[in-house]
Design a protein around this motif. Structure first.
Motif, mmCIF file in Angstrom:
data_model
loop_
_atom_site.group_PDB
_atom_site.id
_atom_site.type_symbol
_atom_site.label_atom_id
_atom_site.label_comp_id
_atom_site.label_asym_id
_atom_site.label_seq_id
_atom_site.Cartn_x
_atom_site.Cartn_y
_atom_site.Cartn_z
ATOM 1 N N ALA C 11 0.462 148.541 21.871
ATOM 2 C CA ALA C 11 1.608 149.404 21.611
ATOM 3 C C ALA C 11 1.325 150.277 20.395
ATOM 4 O O ALA C 11 0.664 149.853 19.448
ATOM 5 C CB ALA C 11 2.841 148.552 21.347
ATOM 6 N N ASP C 15 6.254 152.203 17.899
ATOM 7 C CA ASP C 15 7.140 151.337 18.682
ATOM 8 C C ASP C 15 7.779 150.245 17.844
ATOM 9 O O ASP C 15 8.683 149.555 18.289
ATOM 10 C CB ASP C 15 6.341 150.659 19.809
ATOM 11 C CG ASP C 15 5.850 151.679 20.815
ATOM 12 O OD1 ASP C 15 6.507 152.713 20.964
ATOM 13 O OD2 ASP C 15 4.807 151.420 21.440
ATOM 14 N N VAL C 16 7.278 150.055 16.638
ATOM 15 C CA VAL C 16 7.692 148.893 15.868
ATOM 16 C C VAL C 16 8.777 149.286 14.872
ATOM 17 O O VAL C 16 8.606 150.206 14.090
ATOM 18 C CB VAL C 16 6.494 148.298 15.114
ATOM 19 C CG1 VAL C 16 6.921 147.064 14.335
ATOM 20 C CG2 VAL C 16 5.377 147.980 16.080
ATOM 21 N N GLU C 17 9.883 148.566 14.923
ATOM 22 C CA GLU C 17 10.986 148.837 14.026
ATOM 23 C C GLU C 17 11.077 147.687 13.027
ATOM 24 O O GLU C 17 11.318 146.543 13.437
ATOM 25 C CB GLU C 17 12.266 148.868 14.851
ATOM 26 C CG GLU C 17 13.215 149.979 14.470
ATOM 27 C CD GLU C 17 14.358 149.984 15.469
ATOM 28 O OE1 GLU C 17 15.367 149.357 15.154
ATOM 29 O OE2 GLU C 17 14.224 150.581 16.551
ATOM 30 N N ASP C 19 12.477 145.244 10.026
ATOM 31 C CA ASP C 19 13.816 144.693 9.802
ATOM 32 C C ASP C 19 13.937 144.267 8.338
ATOM 33 O O ASP C 19 13.823 143.110 7.995
ATOM 34 C CB ASP C 19 13.995 143.484 10.767
ATOM 35 C CG ASP C 19 15.346 142.821 10.616
ATOM 36 O OD1 ASP C 19 16.222 143.388 9.939
ATOM 37 O OD2 ASP C 19 15.517 141.733 11.178
ATOM 38 N N ARG C 22 16.417 141.473 6.864
ATOM 39 C CA ARG C 22 16.350 140.055 7.131
ATOM 40 C C ARG C 22 16.369 139.220 5.862
ATOM 41 O O ARG C 22 16.979 138.162 5.826
ATOM 42 C CB ARG C 22 15.110 139.717 7.963
ATOM 43 C CG ARG C 22 15.170 138.309 8.488
ATOM 44 C CD ARG C 22 14.000 137.949 9.352
ATOM 45 N NE ARG C 22 14.059 138.619 10.640
ATOM 46 C CZ ARG C 22 13.103 138.496 11.553
ATOM 47 N NH1 ARG C 22 12.050 137.749 11.330
ATOM 48 N NH2 ARG C 22 13.207 139.138 12.689
ATOM 49 N N ARG C 25 19.764 138.590 4.848
ATOM 50 C CA ARG C 25 20.488 137.761 5.819
ATOM 51 C C ARG C 25 19.979 136.324 5.846
ATOM 52 O O ARG C 25 20.738 135.377 5.855
ATOM 53 C CB ARG C 25 20.328 138.391 7.200
ATOM 54 C CG ARG C 25 21.595 138.426 8.006
ATOM 55 C CD ARG C 25 21.423 139.258 9.230
ATOM 56 N NE ARG C 25 20.297 138.819 10.005
ATOM 57 C CZ ARG C 25 19.222 139.543 10.284
ATOM 58 N NH1 ARG C 25 19.145 140.780 9.869
ATOM 59 N NH2 ARG C 25 18.240 139.053 10.982
ATOM 60 N N CYS C 26 18.662 136.126 5.905
ATOM 61 C CA CYS C 26 18.099 134.791 6.106
ATOM 62 C C CYS C 26 17.343 134.248 4.908
ATOM 63 O O CYS C 26 16.861 133.120 4.952
ATOM 64 C CB CYS C 26 17.156 134.776 7.295
ATOM 65 S SG CYS C 26 17.929 135.302 8.807
ATOM 66 N N GLY C 27 17.160 135.042 3.888
ATOM 67 C CA GLY C 27 16.552 134.500 2.689
ATOM 68 C C GLY C 27 15.053 134.603 2.598
ATOM 69 O O GLY C 27 14.465 134.126 1.648
ATOM 70 N N PHE C 28 14.389 135.172 3.563
ATOM 71 C CA PHE C 28 12.960 135.401 3.405
ATOM 72 C C PHE C 28 12.584 136.741 4.014
ATOM 73 O O PHE C 28 13.208 137.198 4.951
ATOM 74 C CB PHE C 28 12.095 134.278 3.967
ATOM 75 C CG PHE C 28 12.591 133.657 5.211
ATOM 76 C CD1 PHE C 28 13.269 132.448 5.163
ATOM 77 C CD2 PHE C 28 12.398 134.256 6.439
ATOM 78 C CE1 PHE C 28 13.734 131.861 6.317
ATOM 79 C CE2 PHE C 28 12.858 133.672 7.594
ATOM 80 C CZ PHE C 28 13.532 132.473 7.539
ATOM 81 N N TYR C 33 3.772 138.968 12.316
ATOM 82 C CA TYR C 33 3.108 138.071 13.250
ATOM 83 C C TYR C 33 1.957 138.849 13.875
ATOM 84 O O TYR C 33 2.170 139.787 14.653
ATOM 85 C CB TYR C 33 4.119 137.609 14.304
ATOM 86 C CG TYR C 33 3.576 136.667 15.326
ATOM 87 C CD1 TYR C 33 3.248 135.354 15.005
ATOM 88 C CD2 TYR C 33 3.404 137.074 16.648
ATOM 89 C CE1 TYR C 33 2.754 134.479 15.964
ATOM 90 C CE2 TYR C 33 2.920 136.202 17.615
ATOM 91 C CZ TYR C 33 2.603 134.911 17.263
ATOM 92 O OH TYR C 33 2.109 134.045 18.209
ATOM 93 N N LYS C 37 -0.874 142.220 17.966
ATOM 94 C CA LYS C 37 -0.756 143.540 17.329
ATOM 95 C C LYS C 37 -2.155 144.118 17.164
ATOM 96 O O LYS C 37 -3.090 143.430 16.752
ATOM 97 C CB LYS C 37 -0.073 143.429 15.959
ATOM 98 C CG LYS C 37 1.371 143.000 16.060
ATOM 99 C CD LYS C 37 2.249 143.656 15.029
ATOM 100 C CE LYS C 37 3.702 143.273 15.282
ATOM 101 N NZ LYS C 37 3.914 141.804 15.352
ATOM 102 N N GLN C 41 -1.915 149.251 14.580
ATOM 103 C CA GLN C 41 -0.542 148.949 14.171
ATOM 104 C C GLN C 41 -0.518 148.310 12.791
ATOM 105 O O GLN C 41 0.275 148.662 11.933
ATOM 106 C CB GLN C 41 0.110 147.996 15.174
ATOM 107 C CG GLN C 41 0.391 148.642 16.512
ATOM 108 C CD GLN C 41 1.029 147.653 17.467
ATOM 109 O OE1 GLN C 41 0.402 146.666 17.835
ATOM 110 N NE2 GLN C 41 2.260 147.909 17.841
ATOM 111 N N CYS C 217 8.905 128.023 6.438
ATOM 112 C CA CYS C 217 10.181 128.738 6.453
ATOM 113 C C CYS C 217 11.349 127.764 6.376
ATOM 114 O O CYS C 217 12.362 128.039 5.723
ATOM 115 C CB CYS C 217 10.310 129.592 7.718
ATOM 116 S SG CYS C 217 9.230 131.027 7.705
#
Lengths: 228, 228, 228, 228, 228, 228, 228, 228
Positions: C11, C15-17, C19, C22, C25-28, C33, C37, C41, C217
């Motif tokens: 790809a 194509d990669v958005e 975030d 995060r 929202r989640c602390g890390f 990954y 890829k 990319q 995590c």
């Protein structure tokens, strides 16, 4: 021939050696795993535990055994849905707050097993039920409660997607419990177990199928370590 | 010894009998399943199909074969990510609108296989990517697009939760495609496959692992029946 | 035909958005990954991440890609055994102490993936290696270290027994990571995965096979919640 | 119609051909596998065996059949937990010493099946119970007994870790028996079976799930060969 | 950035802690499990072992590594079929006799791994090959040899029936080794593994798939205990 | 060190004992199972077989080995698709007629393995290809040929439905061969294997996945018994 | 509300459409698969079949239903072990000879289901029982009988090794039937099923677990084709 | 102790929160999944649903509960074979035509569950039963009916081949439902599930084992979208 007398059906009570040191070592008292224990054994173990520790929690209890225990020990409480019998010790201040999140009514027994286990260790807990991913609005309506919790235990059968969604919305530890609720290709809880192990939300951990007790113990380990 | 000559490596082109009646019978042209076909066979079949029908779609194509086809047939288009080679027939008006929803970049190949298949049959299609359940806000941001679609093809690896969430948000048909993306207890796509079969959103149907082509064909059956 | 140009192999970077919310929202922070890829990319994403956040962690990285990244970004560090590439942000005080316990040399890659993930979030960590259950004396020799840790991540292949033993010896949270190390009836890590899910030590939680990143995590969620 | 008379429910006693040569050939008498045999058959076979050999061991016996046998043959002994019925031959000196090690009370039935089988062949045996790996101190307290044994039969459900720990502590042969005790992802004993097959302690061998009888037979083969 | 230097590809030699006490504790020296160890590590470990103990056995060795070891240590012997490298210590009298029975030529590698392991511990051993159950006459022709052996290691792929037949013909201990030889529904050795666990010959024990080393270790445990 | 010389890579030719009695006992000559045999071994075995029996069939042959054999033995025939090498004996009258029915071009290799095996035993055979159930008209067009056959070998991958349909249309014996053709939830041929075992057409028997050779042998057993 | 009346518990008799043409097409009459049929349905179907064809065979019959049928139709014969009910047509000369070989008493029900099915079609049959591979002498004692048979149906549970041994000793067709007899890792017959599919004796075919009926039908296909 | 009163056996009615918005969101009313709900809960929920919506459908209902509901609500209809209870709302014109195709009488319960679900939503439906692939003539006799249908729901157990055949004959959408009918290697519906997922007919989609309800919901999604 007297061996028949010496070997009762189910192991005799004398065969069981209790492990009172475990609390010191691991931070929680020995619970009684009721499955495979005879009523005779339970009637010996339960008062022994109560006498020494002032409290007891029996899990995976047959309904009949639970009813007999409830009769014999009126101070105790039998929850047939959770399959537990419990004598709660003297009131003490709750430590922490665990949200026990579940999707359907059929996950309720597992949720309550977790609830009673947390209570037995003096950990604060609250049920957040009926928030399955197919009607995700219901989950958002409860999001504030979830975000206040120190730990989320998330229980789900079927595809086991709920922990992924919750894990993406809260920053606290998330412990996922797959349940054997479902049919067909659920394969006794294998489907949600695999789903939860493959969760796309980072840092979600998983316990065994239907193991509300184990999820609560994992939460207790955290509370004991961090909120003493 | 001449049998060696008669039995080429891979089945000879003469062994393949094309089934031009299938479109009449099932509503879509015969696609060429590229896996296990030799380049020699493809170089016979592809022009034959193009000559008779003006178009062709080859799926599950090795990269090398795709590159040769792209060279030989400049009118065609090779998508190495989707592993397809395609010659599109004369432009015609698109029928319907299929949303192809996917969670991660690694599901993109499967999504594009579905896309090309729909295009080959003149069905309208649109990719809605990067909307995994662990960051559910991204899905809500695209909800209007999803609700305008006639059909949602929802592609997900890992725990395969996305179709359940989408199925709870839209009333249109939802076709779920598990992908083999993941590792460990993903077991080659088994985890999302089981998850999708056990979806708590009613009326979600499932196709084989990584089968973007099959999901598109299911959508084409609907469009052919209902939007002719 | 220009579609070939528009669809690069793998790809395209566009194509990669990312975030960036995060962490809030989640602390890390969002980790990259790496599996699936393309190098192209990664060469777009990595500097973008570094520029915005001052740090990056790429996991599941092919060796070749790691080497190129190490060359291009000399401030970063490539660990081929852990299959990570990492740019560490400005030094900050470590929070908490996680013991990463492993049985054999072959579990070391998973252990180091966990280690780098913890480091990336400023969590203190320490490897305790070579303490398999078949030579249990080695584990006892390190018991003091284990008991000082806030959290134990326990990594094991083969029968996956180590978390049960550790879980019986410490009161802190225990996160078990099965590895695919072994052969024959190991079935790619299924044997230790099942073993850990069935652990007789209460309150042990489990993450996916070889998922050192996920275990870290889970530990980070605890540290973020309780040791902020 | 007389065929109904000729075909009794369950196979008729005449259908069974006993194999009295097996002792000569393999070193142990033919035991009666009770599962699937009707009470009628057992009432024919048991006295026939006793008459010819002075002893008998019936395994996998339904409780009701066991009770009838115990009534009819007062010299015999019925162990409902082990699901055995046994007539012991004339006292003879015990050969060797087998330690039968088990983790939980629920493994006791399997342990006793092994015990009775060893007794039936004049092999010395001793139960070492309640030594699960989650409370490993209890195992160390019994280590001397284990190290005196010629052979260790180690029985465990759940994660099946006990044989690995024992195998690392003793130099004698270790025969591992997985049990179907557990729930959820135990999958009827599959979890400990896989665990034991993947044991990191070299030279541990495994028998079928719940097969206390088979483990004892393996020990008897050793005693017969080496301690005659 | 110097971390790249500190973390070699594959774990560095310094990471490995040898366990020279194991012989005292379990009766056999530490073998080197070659899989997953780099050549660099092996070139450190092998001479260290030889210097201290005069002998070494490396198993699961890649062919290339074996060839290098054979070149560097001309006193050692590389068996590419068994995937072992071995330096045998000073000649000593063999103890006991183990028959290593196998069905087909494809089981020979596993048989030889067992053979070399037994030799490394000074246990007598003899290969009895090509005696599959589909041509059972060949087995009977070798029966005398089998009956002289103290222990039979029986290796089989496909349906794994050979241990049942041998177990019915000899009274000595029988250790069964399933192999991954076969195709289709063999499922990597699962078919013979299940067959052997369900053997109708009493007292047959089983080790992991392709685990010739483990079978030999089990035999060594017997020899060490009974024939010292 | 000379052991390296004595143990060639792959088992040495001297390790193989041919079983020339099998034809007398089971009715077909020993075929050479090529997988896992070295070229060196094949170059010894093949001429030995040809000299004694005038013919040979090698199955599961690597392409390279097949090419060498074809060069060395110009009288023989190498079929790379079937992965066989064959020297056919003197022409003799064919006995019986076996229809080898297959669905797709990808099943052709298995079909040809069956074909060559039948030819090697002088049994008449005919390929009926490209008759998959999704285009059932093609099967009906060939029904007369199927009904003339003494035996139908029916080969199918994917869902493995073809033997059920054929078994409902012909009264002759039907031998079903599942193939590993497919992807996703095919699981290496497990899907058609299970499908064929559960066939709703009575009296369909099944052989192992991709086992065209085995299906032919089953047919040869019938021809040898009934059409001698 | 009258729909309750229209929908009886279990499907109504009118729902069943018999297929009297099957004999012409496939060579054997329609048998009645008793499982899942209500007694009411059976009481309609059985006399209808008898009236039209003079005979009937019901398989997989519940014991209670069998007893009622035996009472109502005194000319019929109920075999509770085989779970069949049978009305035999007028005596006719037997065609062929099928040996039905089984290992243990617990396989007898499956053996008798095969026997009654063969009888229902006028095929000669003979039971050869109690010849398991662990006492292989018993099999050799019956070898002459086996070699006289036109076809061998070989039934085995546990490891399912018997068909391999028989297949190596006779040249006639061998049809293997795995049974669900066993426990632990038998997994409901999966172990012998896999064993038989991987049989090292060439040309052994397999039917579904416990499917004595299917094995007999396969034999009937042969007899009908070759011995008419 | 009053907690016993507060926790009724089975969750109390107050625990259930109905989701009346679902029809707006997904196009079909909330059905009541009866499994795991107590009669007490059903007696609260059913009238509540009827009062608000004029209709109700309960699925997966125990027979006893169904009988009580039928007594209490005489306007409703209990189908014990389908395990449903239904109160149909006011007559409205049927939309569309769904053919519900099934192979054997034992699939009838699943077929009827689909039928009642379609009826509850006002979708036209017709059962086409007893058209299994082993007697394919019966299917062709009904082909006209199938081709008139807008959607085919195809239900099959055993090998699950019927959807492939139907999918090759009609161009409309085909929804496949595997059933757990069968024995032995059916593995509770796994065999037909895998078969259907691997269908060689393009565009066949699959729902969970025995999930007639889910198949109907998928059809309703199509009808709601395309035939409003």
């Amino acid at each position: 021939m007297d061996l028949n007398d010496k070997i009762p059906e189910g192991a005799g009570p004398g065969d069981v050696e209790l492990d009172f040191d475990r609390e010191a070592r691991c931070g929680f008292p020995e619970f009684i795993y009721g499955a495979g224990k005879s009523l005779e054994q339970l009637l010996v173990i339960v008062p022994e535990m109560v006498e020494r520790t002032g409290a007891v929690l029996v899990t995976r209890l047959e309904k009949e055994a639970g009813e007999v225990l409830a009769e014999r020990f009126p101070a105790g409480c039998h929850d047939p849905l959770a399959r537990t019998f419990q004598v709660v010790g003297p009131e003490r201040e709750k430590r922490g707050l665990v949200a026990i999140v579940s999707a359907g009514t059929s996950d309720l027994g597992v949720a309550r097993e977790a609830l009673h286990t947390l209570e037995a260790c003096g950990v604060g807990a609250e049920l957040v039920t009926d928030v399955g991913v197919a009607g995700i609005g219901r989950l958002f309506a409860r999001l504030d409660r979830l975000r206040q919790a120190d730990i989320c235990i998330v229980i789900a059968g079927m595809e086991g997607a709920l922990p992924s969604v919750v894990g993406g919305l809260v920053s606290a530890p998330v412990i996922a419990v797959p349940t054997s609720v479902g049919y067909g290709a659920n394969f006794g809880g294998l489907a949600p177990l695999l789903g939860m192990l493959n969760s796309c939300a980072s840092g979600v951990t998983v316990v065994n199928i239907d193991n509300g007790f184990g999820a609560a113990c994992a939460a207790i380990r955290m509370v004991n370590r961090f909120l003493k």
